[in-house]
Design an enzyme around this catalytic site. Sequence first.
Site, mmCIF file in Angstrom:
data_model
loop_
_atom_site.group_PDB
_atom_site.id
_atom_site.type_symbol
_atom_site.label_atom_id
_atom_site.label_comp_id
_atom_site.label_asym_id
_atom_site.label_seq_id
_atom_site.Cartn_x
_atom_site.Cartn_y
_atom_site.Cartn_z
ATOM 1 N N TYR A 165 -2.864 22.956 1.020
ATOM 2 C CA TYR A 165 -3.904 23.511 1.896
ATOM 3 C C TYR A 165 -5.297 23.109 1.405
ATOM 4 O O TYR A 165 -6.101 22.526 2.142
ATOM 5 C CB TYR A 165 -3.778 25.042 1.974
ATOM 6 C CG TYR A 165 -4.981 25.687 2.595
ATOM 7 C CD1 TYR A 165 -5.325 25.419 3.921
ATOM 8 C CD2 TYR A 165 -5.807 26.548 1.864
ATOM 9 C CE1 TYR A 165 -6.445 25.987 4.499
ATOM 10 C CE2 TYR A 165 -6.922 27.118 2.428
ATOM 11 C CZ TYR A 165 -7.249 26.842 3.746
ATOM 12 O OH TYR A 165 -8.368 27.402 4.305
ATOM 13 N N ASP A 180 -4.020 21.474 22.307
ATOM 14 C CA ASP A 180 -3.628 21.229 20.930
ATOM 15 C C ASP A 180 -4.359 19.993 20.409
ATOM 16 O O ASP A 180 -4.474 18.983 21.116
ATOM 17 C CB ASP A 180 -2.107 21.013 20.876
ATOM 18 C CG ASP A 180 -1.570 21.294 19.495
ATOM 19 O OD1 ASP A 180 -0.942 22.358 19.317
ATOM 20 O OD2 ASP A 180 -1.802 20.465 18.592
#
Length: 329
Positions: A143, A53
């Site tokens: 976003y 991650d």
Amino acid sequence: MGQSFLVTGGAGFVGSHLVAALRARGDAVVVFDNLSTGHRAAVPEDVPLVHGDLTDATAIDAAMAGQGFDGVFHFAALSLVGDSMRQPERYFSANVGNSLRLIEACLKHGVGKFVFSSTAALFGMPERIPIAEDDRVDPGSPYGESKHMVERMLHWADRVHGLRYAALRYFNAAGADPDGRLGEDHQPETHLIPLAIDAALGRRPPLAVFGTDYPTPDGTCIRDYVHVSDLASAHLAAFARLDDSSVTYNLGSASGHSVREVLAAVARVGGQPVPHTLAARRPGDPAVLIASPERIKRETGWAPRLTALEDIVATAWAWRAAHPDGYRA
Ligand code: UDP
């Protein structure tokens, strides 16, 4: 001799197609992916997959140390406009925070080239069509904003440290690898073409057409659909430019198709109509998004090859028909 690359998000839709393109020309690849939206089966067995991650600086460090990568391709991100309107902080953390850690790792490990997946969403409601790179940036969502913030971080990493970067603004990635091994498999799926194909195949309820009152010839939104393998080749072309300077490119085809035109193309390819209903607009959708790809064409000679909408849809149809459960099959 081939080069070697770290590809974050290489188990995802566009990332997996780039991995295929790198391997086809003989490059070595390590994929770094948390498999939250990507698929292990999308990574070839002989490509090392680091299941890690990007929140974890130690994991990034371990993936980069001693590898001597020639560059990083950074696809790993959250990418749904509507989702980002509900949880902006998650988008800033995953897209901005994680990219910052990756940039820091590149500086630490002497990786001098960075190719970044950016988006048409940073233009918001564009002032003119087709959209050129220097047109006004005005993201209409967290976003789009998060991607723009990463572009700015890269700008300063170049100015201050000499990190060369390519910011590639995708318009609508579509289709599937023509060899049939890779395709689009999002959970949940929100994109028009795979939803329309599944509606035609009777695997989903009728598709909801989001808005029929836009100021377009048939009232539905117009988008610039680019075949995912052409997007992959654009990454290779952009990377080659980094010997000279950092670059920012809009990746599209200069032509657009309405939602109704996409449904008609799916119906022609599949030989059956796409059951659909007419629904309200989806918040945040601009009427028209079409890229001007003139800059990347001029500077690198890249041009999309699969430009006919039916050809793009046909590759997507072939993959979904052969993989009813996507990569889970
Ligand atoms: N769209 C639609 N119904 C759906 C999904 C998408 O009408 O179920 C429309 C959407 O409003 C947009 C176009 O199809 O105009 C492409 O949407 P998609 O989500 O595939 O990509 P985006 O343009 O949001 O990146």
